[in-house]
Design a protein around this motif. Structure first.
Motif, PDB file in Angstrom:
ATOM      1  N   ASN A  66       0.845  -1.192   0.000  1.00 59.38           N
ATOM      2  CA  ASN A  66       0.000   0.000   0.000  1.00 59.38           C
ATOM      3  C   ASN A  66       0.879   1.239   0.000  1.00 59.38           C
ATOM      4  O   ASN A  66       1.911   1.286   0.666  1.00 59.38           O
ATOM      5  CB  ASN A  66      -0.898   0.013   1.231  1.00 59.38           C
ATOM      6  N   GLY A  67       0.479   2.259  -0.760  1.00 55.64           N
ATOM      7  CA  GLY A  67       1.234   3.499  -0.833  1.00 55.64           C
ATOM      8  C   GLY A  67       1.066   4.342   0.417  1.00 55.64           C
ATOM      9  O   GLY A  67       0.298   4.019   1.329  1.00 55.64           O
ATOM     10  N   GLY A  68       1.810   5.474   0.463  1.00 52.89           N
ATOM     11  CA  GLY A  68       1.668   6.446   1.535  1.00 52.89           C
ATOM     12  C   GLY A  68       2.725   6.335   2.605  1.00 52.89           C
ATOM     13  O   GLY A  68       2.704   5.399   3.409  1.00 52.89           O
ATOM     14  N   ILE A  69       3.653   7.311   2.647  1.00 56.36           N
ATOM     15  CA  ILE A  69       4.756   7.237   3.619  1.00 56.36           C
ATOM     16  C   ILE A  69       4.416   7.888   4.960  1.00 56.36           C
ATOM     17  O   ILE A  69       5.238   7.866   5.869  1.00 56.36           O
ATOM     18  CB  ILE A  69       6.051   7.851   3.050  1.00 56.36           C
ATOM     19  N   ASP A  70       3.204   8.441   5.087  1.00 57.31           N
ATOM     20  CA  ASP A  70       2.759   9.068   6.335  1.00 57.31           C
ATOM     21  C   ASP A  70       1.398   8.514   6.725  1.00 57.31           C
ATOM     22  O   ASP A  70       0.572   8.199   5.852  1.00 57.31           O
ATOM     23  CB  ASP A  70       2.601  10.586   6.182  1.00 57.31           C
ATOM     24  N   LEU A  71       1.128   8.440   8.024  1.00 57.90           N
ATOM     25  CA  LEU A  71      -0.224   8.098   8.465  1.00 57.90           C
ATOM     26  C   LEU A  71      -0.439   8.552   9.909  1.00 57.90           C
ATOM     27  O   LEU A  71       0.497   8.664  10.688  1.00 57.90           O
ATOM     28  CB  LEU A  71      -0.513   6.606   8.327  1.00 57.90           C
ATOM     29  N   ALA A  72      -1.704   8.793  10.220  1.00 55.03           N
ATOM     30  CA  ALA A  72      -2.115   9.113  11.591  1.00 55.03           C
ATOM     31  C   ALA A  72      -3.502   8.529  11.815  1.00 55.03           C
ATOM     32  O   ALA A  72      -4.355   8.565  10.925  1.00 55.03           O
ATOM     33  CB  ALA A  72      -2.132  10.621  11.814  1.00 55.03           C
ATOM     34  N   GLY A  73      -3.714   7.965  12.997  1.00 56.29           N
ATOM     35  CA  GLY A  73      -5.010   7.365  13.283  1.00 56.29           C
ATOM     36  C   GLY A  73      -5.086   6.855  14.701  1.00 56.29           C
ATOM     37  O   GLY A  73      -4.356   7.325  15.584  1.00 56.29           O
ATOM     38  N   HIS A  74      -5.966   5.875  14.921  1.00 59.70           N
ATOM     39  CA  HIS A  74      -6.206   5.340  16.254  1.00 59.70           C
ATOM     40  C   HIS A  74      -5.891   3.852  16.299  1.00 59.70           C
ATOM     41  O   HIS A  74      -6.207   3.106  15.364  1.00 59.70           O
ATOM     42  CB  HIS A  74      -7.661   5.560  16.669  1.00 59.70           C
ATOM     43  N   VAL A  75      -5.294   3.425  17.390  1.00 59.85           N
ATOM     44  CA  VAL A  75      -4.982   2.019  17.598  1.00 59.85           C
ATOM     45  C   VAL A  75      -6.290   1.240  17.788  1.00 59.85           C
ATOM     46  O   VAL A  75      -7.161   1.642  18.570  1.00 59.85           O
ATOM     47  CB  VAL A  75      -4.074   1.833  18.830  1.00 59.85           C
ATOM     48  N   VAL A  76      -6.422   0.129  17.060  1.00 59.29           N
ATOM     49  CA  VAL A  76      -7.577  -0.748  17.253  1.00 59.29           C
ATOM     50  C   VAL A  76      -7.179  -2.080  17.887  1.00 59.29           C
ATOM     51  O   VAL A  76      -8.018  -2.785  18.444  1.00 59.29           O
ATOM     52  CB  VAL A  76      -8.342  -0.989  15.933  1.00 59.29           C
ATOM     53  N   ALA A  77      -5.893  -2.422  17.799  1.00 61.97           N
ATOM     54  CA  ALA A  77      -5.405  -3.640  18.448  1.00 61.97           C
ATOM     55  C   ALA A  77      -3.894  -3.538  18.582  1.00 61.97           C
ATOM     56  O   ALA A  77      -3.223  -2.953  17.726  1.00 61.97           O
ATOM     57  CB  ALA A  77      -5.787  -4.883  17.646  1.00 61.97           C
ATOM     58  N   SER A  78      -3.355  -4.095  19.675  1.00 59.64           N
ATOM     59  CA  SER A  78      -1.908  -4.042  19.888  1.00 59.64           C
ATOM     60  C   SER A  78      -1.474  -5.213  20.757  1.00 59.64           C
ATOM     61  O   SER A  78      -2.129  -5.542  21.752  1.00 59.64           O
ATOM     62  CB  SER A  78      -1.513  -2.723  20.561  1.00 59.64           C
ATOM     63  N   THR A  79      -0.349  -5.821  20.368  1.00 62.21           N
ATOM     64  CA  THR A  79       0.273  -6.843  21.209  1.00 62.21           C
ATOM     65  C   THR A  79       1.409  -6.258  22.025  1.00 62.21           C
ATOM     66  O   THR A  79       2.066  -6.978  22.769  1.00 62.21           O
ATOM     67  CB  THR A  79       0.802  -7.999  20.346  1.00 62.21           C
ATOM     68  N   ASN A  80       1.629  -4.950  21.895  1.00 63.22           N
ATOM     69  CA  ASN A  80       2.656  -4.264  22.676  1.00 63.22           C
ATOM     70  C   ASN A  80       1.966  -3.456  23.771  1.00 63.22           C
ATOM     71  O   ASN A  80       1.094  -2.633  23.484  1.00 63.22           O
ATOM     72  CB  ASN A  80       3.478  -3.343  21.762  1.00 63.22           C
ATOM     73  N   PRO A  81       2.363  -3.653  25.029  1.00 65.01           N
ATOM     74  CA  PRO A  81       1.655  -2.978  26.125  1.00 65.01           C
ATOM     75  C   PRO A  81       1.780  -1.465  26.120  1.00 65.01           C
ATOM     76  O   PRO A  81       1.035  -0.785  26.834  1.00 65.01           O
ATOM     77  CB  PRO A  81       2.309  -3.581  27.374  1.00 65.01           C
ATOM     78  N   ALA A  82       2.704  -0.914  25.328  1.00 68.34           N
ATOM     79  CA  ALA A  82       2.850   0.546  25.270  1.00 68.34           C
ATOM     80  C   ALA A  82       1.695   1.206  24.533  1.00 68.34           C
ATOM     81  O   ALA A  82       1.505   2.423  24.646  1.00 68.34           O
ATOM     82  CB  ALA A  82       4.171   0.911  24.601  1.00 68.34           C
ATOM     83  N   PHE A  83       0.909   0.417  23.787  1.00 69.73           N
ATOM     84  CA  PHE A  83      -0.183   0.983  22.992  1.00 69.73           C
ATOM     85  C   PHE A  83      -1.479   0.253  23.310  1.00 69.73           C
ATOM     86  O   PHE A  83      -1.516  -0.983  23.365  1.00 69.73           O
ATOM     87  CB  PHE A  83       0.139   0.886  21.496  1.00 69.73           C
ATOM     88  N   ARG A  84      -2.536   1.051  23.510  1.00 68.66           N
ATOM     89  CA  ARG A  84      -3.836   0.496  23.853  1.00 68.66           C
ATOM     90  C   ARG A  84      -4.876   0.934  22.833  1.00 68.66           C
ATOM     91  O   ARG A  84      -4.714   1.935  22.139  1.00 68.66           O
ATOM     92  CB  ARG A  84      -4.256   0.956  25.242  1.00 68.66           C
ATOM     93  N   GLU A  85      -5.943   0.182  22.758  1.00 64.87           N
ATOM     94  CA  GLU A  85      -7.032   0.509  21.851  1.00 64.87           C
ATOM     95  C   GLU A  85      -7.509   1.938  22.101  1.00 64.87           C
ATOM     96  O   GLU A  85      -7.714   2.356  23.236  1.00 64.87           O
ATOM     97  CB  GLU A  85      -8.191  -0.469  22.060  1.00 64.87           C
ATOM     98  N   GLY A  86      -7.643   2.700  21.025  1.00 63.71           N
ATOM     99  CA  GLY A  86      -8.099   4.081  21.109  1.00 63.71           C
ATOM    100  C   GLY A  86      -6.996   5.108  21.125  1.00 63.71           C
ATOM    101  O   GLY A  86      -7.269   6.301  20.928  1.00 63.71           O
ATOM    102  N   ASP A  87      -5.745   4.693  21.377  1.00 63.46           N
ATOM    103  CA  ASP A  87      -4.629   5.645  21.385  1.00 63.46           C
ATOM    104  C   ASP A  87      -4.479   6.322  20.026  1.00 63.46           C
ATOM    105  O   ASP A  87      -4.562   5.671  18.973  1.00 63.46           O
ATOM    106  CB  ASP A  87      -3.312   4.937  21.721  1.00 63.46           C
ATOM    107  N   ALA A  88      -4.249   7.625  20.044  1.00 57.97           N
ATOM    108  CA  ALA A  88      -3.951   8.365  18.817  1.00 57.97           C
ATOM    109  C   ALA A  88      -2.450   8.271  18.541  1.00 57.97           C
ATOM    110  O   ALA A  88      -1.636   8.552  19.427  1.00 57.97           O
ATOM    111  CB  ALA A  88      -4.370   9.824  18.966  1.00 57.97           C
ATOM    112  N   VAL A  89      -2.090   7.863  17.337  1.00 63.11           N
ATOM    113  CA  VAL A  89      -0.690   7.641  16.990  1.00 63.11           C
ATOM    114  C   VAL A  89      -0.410   8.165  15.591  1.00 63.11           C
ATOM    115  O   VAL A  89      -1.317   8.446  14.802  1.00 63.11           O
ATOM    116  CB  VAL A  89      -0.312   6.142  17.051  1.00 63.11           C
ATOM    117  N   LEU A  90       0.882   8.289  15.288  1.00 66.36           N
ATOM    118  CA  LEU A  90       1.303   8.677  13.947  1.00 66.36           C
ATOM    119  C   LEU A  90       2.561   7.905  13.565  1.00 66.36           C
ATOM    120  O   LEU A  90       3.257   7.356  14.422  1.00 66.36           O
ATOM    121  CB  LEU A  90       1.551  10.188  13.860  1.00 66.36           C
TER     122      LEU A  90
END
Length: 334
Positions: A66-90
């Motif tokens: 998929n194209g696009g070298i930039d993105l920003a959005g919300h976490v929907v799933a994570s196996t890393n404890p540093a990130f939780r569902e709903g977190d805003a990330v880029l």
């Protein structure tokens, strides 16, 4: 949670059927691996994206992606404890649309080491007005200041000032207390560049370099988006112990210069490679961009919003030189 149905993505192929890019439906299971699944809200368009989307440049190292070298959005799933569902990330660079699926899709899977929590002071939309372009300009400022650049050394020349990196650099450097002189071949944009904070605008077509190994110091430093003869001409004009941060090659990859600015004035030439920047620097830079270096004119610099379906036309205009400011891509609902 994870997407339960297929989602839309602008996917790039290069196989027996040829090079092509277009909107497809795909499943999350087909995304490149990573610990953090993100529902993408915004992306942006960079020159690199236009090259990749049209096949005019060798950007992708594997296919399909998929194209696009930039993105920003919300976490929907994570196996890393540093990130939780709903977190805003880029995420910017970090192999997006080169070795892994990028931001032109309703979902993206990221490696946790390159996933940056959205800092307080920035919205998701603002982070993508900045994107790789703003990150690159801020990385240049960080490296220059780490090498003892100060406003007292004199004005900062920004070449390619009408482009995305150039416009954001004007805003970022002036916000950080530097006098900025904008160099551009598009004189009809000078009023706009002054509105972003440029103290002086210089027409590239009327800028005559002496050709001497050393000349009277005119700039305290420079952010050069052009390279080639522009870089060779700038170096003899930089004040003692000033820095030239190089982040582009629109004017060519070779330049004819001498060692004199380096060994007589102690000028430093700093390479700015934003895609693989270490995480600790990324976090420092994004914190600056959300705080003391945050551009004052982001909404003016964001001149267009498009959808995934409109990307091919945007790519064509950008490669033809018919684009101005930053183009945002609205991928999903905020």
């Amino acid at each position: 949670m994870s997407p339960s149905t297929a989602f839309r993505a602008m996917r790039i192929h290069n196989d027996q059927a040829g090079y092509r890019a277009g909107i497809e439906r795909m499943d999350a299971a087909a995304l490149t691996p990573g610990e953090v699944l993100v529902k993408v809200v915004w992306s942006s368009v960079n020159y690199k994206d236009a090259l990749a989307g049209t096949g005019k440049g060798k950007i992708l190292r594997r296919y399909p992606l998929n194209g696009g070298i930039d993105l920003a959005g919300h976490v929907v799933a994570s196996t890393n404890p540093a990130f939780r569902e709903g977190d805003a990330v880029l995420c910017t660079g970090s192999g997006l649309s080169e070795t892994r699926d990028g931001g032109y899709a309703e979902y993206a899977r990221l490696e946790a080491r390159w996933t940056i929590p959205l800092p307080a002071g920035l919205s998701l939309r603002e982070s993508m007005i900045l994107g790789t372009a703003g990150f690159t300009a801020a990385l240049a400022l960080l490296r220059m200041q780490d090498n003892r650049q100060t406003p007292d050394l004199g004005p900062i020349a920004v070449t390619g000032a009408s482009g995305g990196v150039g416009q954001l650099a004007i805003d970022i450097f002036s916000r950080a207390g530097y006098e900025v002189h904008a160099i551009s071949g598009k004189a009809d944009h000078f009023d706009f560049l002054r509105g972003l904070g440029a103290r002086e605008c210089i027409d590239r077509h009327r800028l005559a370099f002496s050709g001497k190994p050393m000349d009277s110091a005119r700039f305290g430093g420079a952010l050069d988006n052009v390279g080639g003869p522009m870089l060779a001409g700038l170096l003899p004009l930089v004040a003692p112990y000033g820095n030239v941060a190089l982040c582009g090659n629109a004017g060519g990859i070779a330049f004819d210069g001498t060692v004199m600015p380096f060994i007589i004035r102690g000028v430093s030439l700093l390479g700015i490679a934003s895609a693989g920047t270490a995480r600790d620097l990324r976090e420092r830079i994004w914190q600056h961009l959300a705080d003391d270096w945050k551009p004052r004119h982001l909404d003016r610099i964001a001149t267009r919003e498009v959808t995934l379906d409109e990307l091919p036309a945007v790519f064509g205009r950008m490669l033809a030189g018919d684009s101005f400011g930053r183009t945002l891509v609205r991928v999903g609902a905020a």
